[in-house]
Design an enzyme around this catalytic site. Structure first.
Site, PDB file in Angstrom:
ATOM      1  N   ASP A  59     -12.611 -15.535 -13.362  1.00  0.00           N
ATOM      2  CA  ASP A  59     -12.824 -15.577 -11.913  1.00  0.00           C
ATOM      3  C   ASP A  59     -11.605 -16.092 -11.167  1.00  0.00           C
ATOM      4  OD1 ASP A  59     -15.413 -14.687 -12.247  1.00  0.00           O
ATOM      5  OD2 ASP A  59     -16.284 -16.704 -12.229  1.00  0.00           O
ATOM      6  N   TYR A 117     -13.447 -22.057 -24.246  1.00  0.00           N
ATOM      7  CA  TYR A 117     -13.047 -22.501 -22.908  1.00  0.00           C
ATOM      8  C   TYR A 117     -12.911 -24.022 -22.908  1.00  0.00           C
ATOM      9  CZ  TYR A 117     -14.142 -17.984 -20.718  1.00  0.00           C
ATOM     10  OH  TYR A 117     -14.157 -16.661 -20.352  1.00  0.00           O
TER      11      TYR A 117
END
Length: 252
Positions: A59, A117
């Site tokens: 994003d 992540y």
């Protein structure tokens, strides 16, 4: 595969980028994306139109150390030469970590992977200017032990429909988390999470829920309820994008 008598090769790139100035990885009409900048740079280098395909659609504001992308070219260079050649032309916030040649049918997205992540939380009374782009500043005290214990409930295979944005456009929301940890070193809290896939905003919603636990506004039982409830039950808000980094993608 040949193109106009020339051999077509598939080149894989491992890409790192600071997502601060980009609208995300994927090409979008409302801003400059990492994919668009990198694709244009590759085309200028090889002198032909290419289609760059990435493994993960990060994003706006999200960073990466190990994004994977591929493109096809007839350029006969040794594959490793693309790394320095592109780095000489790219802006300083996009860096090619490595380049190699892969099989023509290698697709970075439609393969079994484990993605890792990291979310960074700067937990101190005052902010630090050098940490402002890749960590989320939280001045209030956080109970890191409580966050770590609650995080363990997310391990394994679960339906994570309560840990994704309502904009998520997938039918199957079951994912498997193979590793999750919450650790503090100095003023920095690092949440690291590895899984076979992540839903839209899933990691940031997990962080938001664990922050609520850290503030003692929610408990591990709320995390469990969010996992087990068939109804919409979101423990916390979506944490800001700039604290999140796609660390690596492992192909199985």
């Amino acid at each position: 595969m040949d193109k106009g008598g020339k051999k077509v090769r598939r080149i894989r790139l491992i890409v790192a980028y600071d997502g601060t100035n980009y609208c995300g990885w994927q090409v979008q009409p409302n801003g400059i994306s990492v994919q668009a900048v990198l694709q244009k740079t590759i085309e200028e280098l090889v002198g032909e139109k290419i289609m760059l395909t990435g493994a993960s659609r990060t994003d706006s504001g999200v960073h990466a150390l190990g994004q994977v992308a591929v493109f096809d070219t007839t350029k006969p260079w040794p594959a490793e030469r693309f790394t320095p050649a592109l780095n000489q032309r790219l802006p300083r916030d996009i860096v090619i970590q490595s380049s190699d040649e892969v099989a023509a049918d290698f697709h970075p997205r439609y393969r079994d992977t484990l993605k890792t992540y990291e979310y960074r939380i700067l937990n101190r009374r005052t902010a630090l200017p050098n940490e402002r782009f890749d960590s989320y500043w939280v001045p209030q005290p956080l109970d890191v032990e409580a966050m770590a214990e609650a995080a363990k409930l997310l391990l394994g295979k679960h339906d994570f429909h309560n840990f994704c944005s309502l904009k998520t456009d997938v039918e199957d929301t079951v994912r498997t988390i193979t590793h999750i940890s919450v650790e503090k070193e100095g003023d920095m809290i690092r949440l690291r999470i590895t899984g076979d896939g992540f839903l839209y905003n899933m990691v940031r919603i997990i962080v938001g829920g664990l922050l609520k636990v850290g503030f003692h506004k929610k408990t591990a039982l709320d995390i469990r309820k969010s996992i087990e409830s068939a109804d919409r039950y979101v423990v916390g808000p979506t944490a800001p994008a700039h604290g999140l980094t796609l660390e690596k993608i492992q192909y199985l």
